[in-house]
Design an enzyme around this catalytic site. Structure first.
Site, PDB file in Angstrom:
ATOM      1  N   GLY A  18       0.907  -1.304   0.082  1.00 42.25           N
ATOM      2  CA  GLY A  18      -0.031   0.120  -0.078  1.00 42.25           C
ATOM      3  C   GLY A  18       0.738   1.202  -0.001  1.00 42.25           C
ATOM      4  CG  PHE A  19      -0.628   5.106   0.066  1.00 41.08           C
ATOM      5  CD1 PHE A  19      -2.219   4.894   0.488  1.00 41.08           C
ATOM      6  CD2 PHE A  19      -0.699   5.746  -1.162  1.00 41.08           C
ATOM      7  CE1 PHE A  19      -3.141   5.248  -0.352  1.00 41.08           C
ATOM      8  CE2 PHE A  19      -1.537   6.028  -1.953  1.00 41.08           C
ATOM      9  CZ  PHE A  19      -3.029   5.900  -1.516  1.00 41.08           C
ATOM     10  N   GLY A  20       2.096   2.910   2.435  1.00 42.30           N
ATOM     11  CA  GLY A  20       3.501   2.744   3.378  1.00 42.30           C
ATOM     12  C   GLY A  20       4.305   1.685   2.752  1.00 42.30           C
ATOM     13  CD  GLU A 175     -13.867  11.118   0.317  1.00 42.65           C
ATOM     14  OE1 GLU A 175     -13.913  10.043   0.123  1.00 42.65           O
ATOM     15  OE2 GLU A 175     -13.280  11.891   0.171  1.00 42.65           O
ATOM     16  CG  ASP A 305      -4.509   2.811   7.873  1.00 41.57           C
ATOM     17  OD1 ASP A 305      -5.558   2.681   6.912  1.00 41.57           O
ATOM     18  OD2 ASP A 305      -3.753   3.906   8.140  1.00 41.57           O
TER      19      ASP A 305
END
Lengths: 447, 447
Positions: A18-20, A175, A305
């Protein structure tokens, strides 16, 4: 592989792309180490835009990229598609379904999943929105609901099928609710003849006193007003006590009959803590020190997370993409320094850049320090920021083009249902005969 | 609904929203009738480009459009998502899973599916390519094959997983084989570290003496040469006698161990003939007269791949998209004339415009009358023609952009696997331990 990786180079295993995890891998590009990235999927998913896949605005491929493609030029990095099942910290082994791997440094970046507050039986009827499959499943549910309503002769069934409940008033819930309202009221309304999608009901349920609790109160109020102007019913200070195939039950015995429920409340970390047998907080996140190391384990780090990280002032680091990226970068640099014998960086310092949330196509709230934007200027800023952070020029062009086109034409191009009629559906629904009226009578009015 | 449709207007039911069904619906736009389009899916699928979804070049949404969206402005048309289960011609009723519908005119446009020549048990291991779900399933199989090969320590397993067999040397088979070879040799080869995708094996098996039997011999020969130059092994005059999870068996006892088989041979019509109880040919197609009416049934028509239609000289009409569109247009005009009492058109005359097939990204064969193109000019023509025939400006721009981008960068953007690791796979595959070699030894050479 690079030919100049030393034969005795250390192996850094990163679980989760993921992003991390990706930032950690990239930060190790010049380090004299071998990097192995494990992920149970073949793609990296841009989670902030998943709700647009779920509401048929973007296609899955617009917000997901093959991990191999992202890291293809990083010659010390290798990608393996595998699902981790456990860790043996004494032997320094990672065990997965299809392989076992010895590590010198281990980075856990496995992200989060949804919490149903102990009611996991709700997960089947109230899906969350963390992966591409979640988004396409929700999209299918939404589109099929309108199709089934079009076929139905029973007004109660039509009302239930065109009622959508979103649980959770954070950014994701706001959203989703705004996007569903837009799809129903603007995109679909001329596509159907027997139902009027503009009469759909979208309900957003939040247990706390305001929406977007991470943002200041005036922006919460703005979001609330925007959603209500779009026709979304917002219920604050309201807890969900039950979810089933026909709707939700709320505290105080109220019940909403709904054909679709989306779960955007309650986030809990992946089970990385259980793999290690390490201490975790209430949301299952691993406790980490000021260098994002897991105390008591040699050379094991947790980021994003999955980690209960704190900033320099002891406040919890929020579970947002920029935070995961900063943590990934920090851990990458730290390991690189240790492997090459240079000075390691200081403790991890989280820098909060700002907050963004969008409400439908024309409104968003932006806060960066003291700088604030609302409405259409906010949406423009939000769009540019998200396009910037996408991966790859091609996807940036595609998504920017898609948004510009949709904005100008009110169309949504990604309205694919990939399941055929006759699969799923209620046995209890009546089977109508057409025409219900004899030849010569007027067509039924829209319901 | 249009307010000026006469209350006693006749109902035209069109089953199937493929090329034929949509043209029939559109040809009725000005007729004083009510048009109801039934399809078991919510989208129209541009089948000629499905092989590009299957080889991860295009996304599903690039080649599929919601039927409602296509017909939204046609006020006398209504779309219902339903799966037809039977027809009662005496009562003039169409029965579907979720509704029953009375017709005054019935158009059967349900297309074709794959024939396994009596061996339907092969369908599970050798999927065909008719719908979006087929394409994404094949794509998944191809991409997962490379992922599993990357994890494997056993050279035989790697060889099997990176062997791909395509059965059937018509346009679909040629296009698939060329595209798979391109993906393996050009797109993926720098994404993997332990395997070399360029050493993949792609085999195209054709039972007859030449490829593309519908085209003249010199173009067949050109296609054969192009494929062989791309590294595809082409086996002509070779029948498949068995398909299983590990490969194919060929007549003459040869066996090819393969991880992926794509079926592009043998087309048979949908069961519309069985619904009617009417006479059909060997490929299950409905016999029709020179007006595309089904003999013996009042006001029932069959078009496209469902019909055994003949052109003015008694030759069978080919099962290609332009033919289906011409038939749809004819039937639409015929019904419109009957409903408005004007002069009906003459018998159906099929006009063959030409043939196109593409081999990889740089070569195609085009024949229009005496006009022929090969190679890159053929590919350019082929691309422009297909973009032109796509539905909607937005999709034309997206697909044209995607092809231009892919051509220039050799990338393929739609490489999504939407299933996670650990699902599927052989129990028989060994579970490797990394590193298989002790610290200090050289990395294994690519296999």
């Amino acid at each position: 592989m690079r030919h100049d990786i030393p034969a005795d180079a250390q192996t850094v295993v990163i679980v989760g792309a993921g992003f991390g995890g990706l930032e950690a891998a990239k930060a190790l590009a010049s380090a004299p180490v071998r990097v192995v990235v494990l992920d149970r999927q073949n793609h990296h998913c841009f989670q902030p835009l998943l709700y647009q896949v779920a509401t048929a605005t973007l296609s899955p491929a617009d917000v997901a990229w093959p991990i191999r493609g992202i890291l293809r030029r990083q010659t010390n990095a290798q990608v393996l598609m595998a699902r981790v099942t456990g860790i043996d910290p004494q032997a320094r082994m990672v065990h997965a379904d299809t392989l076992s791997l010895r590590y010198d440094h281990l980075v856990l970046a496995t992200g989060a999943t949804h919490s149903y507050f102990g009611r996991d039986d709700w997960a089947g009827v109230a899906p969350g929105l963390k992966r591409i499959e979640d988004a396409t499943a929700i999209r299918q549910r939404l589109l099929v609901a309108f199709e089934r309503a079009e076929l139905s002769d029973d007004p109660d069934t039509v009302r239930r099928l065109t009622t959508f409940v979103v649980v959770g008033g954070g950014a994701t819930g706001v959203e989703m609710a705004g996007a569903i309202a837009e799809v129903a009221r603007e995109t679909l309304h001329r596509d159907f003849r027997r139902i009027d999608p503009r009469r759909s009901r979208v309900v957003l349920v939040e247990a706390g006193p305001r929406l977007l609790p991470a943002l200041p109160e005036d922006l919460s109020a703005y979001a609330l007003g925007s959603l209500r102007r779009m026709g979304v019913e917002v219920l604050l200070d309201t807890r969900v006590t039950g979810c089933d195939a026909h709707g939700v039950s709320l505290a105080g015995s109220e019940r909403i009959e709904a054909g679709s429920i989306v779960w955007a409340a309650g986030v809990v970390a992946s089970p990385a803590g259980a793999w290690l047998g390490a201490s975790t907080d209430r949301a299952r996140r691993l406790e980490v020190d000021e260098h994002l190391r897991v105390p008591g384990f040699d050379d094991v780090y947790a980021i994003g997370d999955t980690a209960a990280a704190r900033d320099g002032e002891g406040r919890p680091v929020p579970g947002i993409a920029p935070a995961a990226k900063q943590m990934g970068r920090h851990v990458g640099r730290l390991i690189a320094a240790r492997a090459s014998g240079s000075t390691p960086p200081g403790p991890f310092r989280y820098r909060h850049h700002g907050d963004l949330a969008t409400i439908g196509r024309r409104a968003a709230v932006v806060r960066i320090g003291r700088f604030r934007l609302k409405g259409f200027p906010g949406w423009l800023f939000w769009s540019l920021a998200h396009v910037y952070f996408l991966i790859g020029l091609r996807n940036r062009l595609m998504v920017a083009f898609t948004w510009a086109w949709n904005y100008l034409t009110l169309q949504r191009g990604a309205r694919l249902i990939t399941v055929e009629a006759g699969l799923g559906g209620d046995a209890a629904e009546e089977r109508p005969t057409f025409p219900a009226r004899p030849a010569g009578s007027a067509p039924p009015p829209p319901r």
